[in-house]
Design a protein around this motif. Structure first.
Motif, mmCIF file in Angstrom:
data_model
loop_
_atom_site.group_PDB
_atom_site.id
_atom_site.type_symbol
_atom_site.label_atom_id
_atom_site.label_comp_id
_atom_site.label_asym_id
_atom_site.label_seq_id
_atom_site.Cartn_x
_atom_site.Cartn_y
_atom_site.Cartn_z
ATOM 1 N N VAL A 42 -20.462 -19.897 -25.228
ATOM 2 C CA VAL A 42 -20.184 -21.254 -25.692
ATOM 3 C C VAL A 42 -21.468 -22.007 -26.042
ATOM 4 O O VAL A 42 -21.426 -23.217 -26.294
ATOM 5 N N SER A 43 -22.606 -21.293 -26.073
ATOM 6 C CA SER A 43 -23.892 -21.947 -26.314
ATOM 7 C C SER A 43 -24.693 -21.346 -27.466
ATOM 8 O O SER A 43 -25.697 -21.933 -27.887
ATOM 9 N N CYS A 68 -20.713 -24.813 -29.853
ATOM 10 C CA CYS A 68 -20.198 -26.177 -29.602
ATOM 11 C C CYS A 68 -21.036 -27.263 -30.276
ATOM 12 O O CYS A 68 -20.966 -28.433 -29.876
ATOM 13 N N GLY A 69 -21.843 -26.871 -31.257
ATOM 14 C CA GLY A 69 -22.550 -27.881 -32.030
ATOM 15 C C GLY A 69 -24.058 -27.842 -31.963
ATOM 16 O O GLY A 69 -24.731 -28.589 -32.679
ATOM 17 N N CYS A 70 -24.623 -26.977 -31.130
ATOM 18 C CA CYS A 70 -26.078 -26.862 -31.026
ATOM 19 C C CYS A 70 -26.421 -25.474 -30.540
ATOM 20 O O CYS A 70 -25.808 -24.976 -29.586
ATOM 21 N N GLU A 71 -27.370 -24.829 -31.177
ATOM 22 C CA GLU A 71 -27.766 -23.479 -30.779
ATOM 23 C C GLU A 71 -28.687 -23.535 -29.566
ATOM 24 O O GLU A 71 -29.787 -24.073 -29.619
ATOM 25 N N GLY A 72 -28.209 -23.007 -28.449
ATOM 26 C CA GLY A 72 -29.029 -22.948 -27.245
ATOM 27 C C GLY A 72 -28.992 -24.216 -26.422
ATOM 28 O O GLY A 72 -28.061 -25.026 -26.500
ATOM 29 N N GLU A 73 -30.035 -24.392 -25.621
ATOM 30 C CA GLU A 73 -30.082 -25.512 -24.693
ATOM 31 C C GLU A 73 -30.129 -26.849 -25.433
ATOM 32 O O GLU A 73 -30.686 -26.951 -26.529
ATOM 33 N N THR A 74 -29.552 -27.873 -24.809
ATOM 34 C CA THR A 74 -29.488 -29.189 -25.423
ATOM 35 C C THR A 74 -29.448 -30.257 -24.343
ATOM 36 O O THR A 74 -29.074 -29.981 -23.189
ATOM 37 N N THR A 75 -29.833 -31.473 -24.717
ATOM 38 C CA THR A 75 -29.713 -32.620 -23.816
ATOM 39 C C THR A 75 -28.520 -33.495 -24.176
ATOM 40 O O THR A 75 -28.289 -34.518 -23.534
ATOM 41 N N ASP A 76 -27.769 -33.084 -25.189
ATOM 42 C CA ASP A 76 -26.610 -33.846 -25.646
ATOM 43 C C ASP A 76 -25.484 -33.700 -24.618
ATOM 44 O O ASP A 76 -24.916 -32.616 -24.451
ATOM 45 N N LYS A 80 -22.705 -30.624 -23.832
ATOM 46 C CA LYS A 80 -22.700 -30.001 -22.507
ATOM 47 C C LYS A 80 -21.320 -30.101 -21.863
ATOM 48 O O LYS A 80 -20.842 -29.153 -21.231
ATOM 49 N N ALA A 81 -20.651 -31.241 -22.044
ATOM 50 C CA ALA A 81 -19.313 -31.413 -21.489
ATOM 51 C C ALA A 81 -18.313 -30.491 -22.173
ATOM 52 O O ALA A 81 -17.428 -29.917 -21.527
ATOM 53 N N LEU A 82 -18.441 -30.344 -23.493
ATOM 54 C CA LEU A 82 -17.553 -29.452 -24.229
ATOM 55 C C LEU A 82 -17.755 -28.004 -23.791
ATOM 56 O O LEU A 82 -16.786 -27.261 -23.615
ATOM 57 N N ARG A 83 -18.996 -27.606 -23.603
ATOM 58 C CA ARG A 83 -19.273 -26.240 -23.141
ATOM 59 C C ARG A 83 -18.656 -25.993 -21.770
ATOM 60 O O ARG A 83 -18.065 -24.935 -21.526
#
Length: 260
Positions: A42-43, A68-76, A80-83
C-alpha cells in the motif's frame, strides 16, 4: 473483479471442490515471502531493489500494488491513514474467507522493506524483525490484527467444514456484471442465529448500505469498521444501535454480528 473476490472469499470452490477436498485444503494469502510486505503493497507502485546489487533487474515487475498517492515514505497524514485502512481491509478479507489463512511475519506490525520485493539476500534492517515497532503499534495496528484473528477462531462461520451453499451465505448483489462496481456485501448465516454481515467498499466515495433484517430476536452490532480509529475500529463484543442503513466509508470494510 468483484465476482472473483466473492469466489475467493467463499473458499475458491472453482479450484478446490474436486476429489473430496474441503475449503481448508486451500491456502488464502494476500502476501507471501516473495514480493512486497503488506505495508509496501500500500506504499509503493514500483519495486525498489537497488540494494540487491543487480541494477534493479531482479524481482517481479508485476506487484499489483497501490501507493495511495505517494511513492514510499510520506508525512502526509491523509495518505498514512489511507494506508492503515487498506492494510486493515486486506486483513479483514483474509480472516473472514473460507479456507486456511496464511500471513507474512511482520505484517502484524506493518513491516517495510522500503519497496524491495526480492530481499532474501539481506541480513539487515530490511529483513530483521522489529520488536520496537511492534510495541509502538501494540494498541493500534497490532491490536486490530490480533483481535480479528481471535474473532475468526471463535466464529465457525469463517471456517466451515464444507463449501458454502445458499443456506450458508446470502449475497446482497444485483450488480455482478458491472465492472465499475467495487462494493460487495453479504451475510454469512449461523445455525444458532449469530449471522455475520460483511461489506467491502473499494470506491473513493461513501456507499449507503441497506442492511438485511437480522434473525428473529436479534439486532446488529458493529464489530469492525476499518474507517474508524483504534480502538473503535474493532470491538469484539460489538456496538449496538445500528440502524437499517450504514454509510460505508471509501476504501473501508465493515463487519456486523447479529446478537440478542
Amino acid at each position: 473483479m468483484k465476482g472473483s473476490f466473492a469466489t475467493r472469499v467463499a473458499g475458491s470452490s472453482d479450484l478446490y471442490k474436486v476429489n473430496k477436498r474441503k475449503p481448508y485444503h486451500g491456502i488464502n494469502f494476500v502476501i507471501a515471502h516473495d514480493g512486497f510486505t503488506l505495508y509496501d503493497l500500500v506504499s509503493y507502485n514500483f519495486k525498489h531493489n537497488e540494494a540487491n546489487g543487480e541494477g534493479g533487474n531482479d524481482g517481479s515487475n508485476d506487484n499489483f500494488s497501490w501507493n495511495c498517492g505517494c511513492e514510499g515514505e510520506t508525512t502526509d497524514n491523509n495518505i498514512k491513514a489511507l494506508r492503515s485502512r487498506q492494510m486493515k481491509n486486506f486483513h479483514v478479507a483474509l480472516m473472514i474467507s473460507q479456507g486456511t489463512p496464511m500471513m507474512l511475519m511482520g505484517d502484524e506490525y506493518g513491516h517495510t522493506r522500503f519497496g524491495n520485493n526480492n530481499s532474501y539476500g539481506h541480513d539487515t534492517v530490511i529483513n530483521h524483525f522489529h520488536w520496537g515497532q511492534l510495541d509502538a503499534r501494540r494498541s493500534s495496528h497490532f491490536r486490530f490484527f490480533s483481535e480479528l484473528i481471535k474473532y475468526r477462531r471463535k466464529h465457525p462461520v469463517f471456517g466451515r467444514e464444507n463449501f458454502l451453499d445458499k443456506k450458508n451465505v446470502t449475497w446482497h448483489e444485483d450488480n455482478w456484471d458491472n465492472y465499475e462496481s467495487k462494493f460487495l456485501a453479504f451475510t454469512l448465516h449461523d445455525d444458532l442465529g449469530g449471522d455475520i454481515y460483511m461489506a467491502f467498499n473499494a470506491h473513493d466515495y461513501f456507499v449507503k448500505a441497506i442492511l438485511p433484517s437480522p434473525p428473529h430476536n436479534r439486532r446488529w452490532f458493529r464489530v469492525a469498521d476499518t474507517n474508524l480509529k483504534s480502538p473503535d475500529d474493532f470491538i469484539p463484543e460489538g456496538v449496538p444501535g445500528i440502524e437499517s442503513t450504514y454509510n460505508v466509508a471509501p476504501y473501508s470494510s465493515i463487519l456486523f454480528e447479529a446478537k440478542p
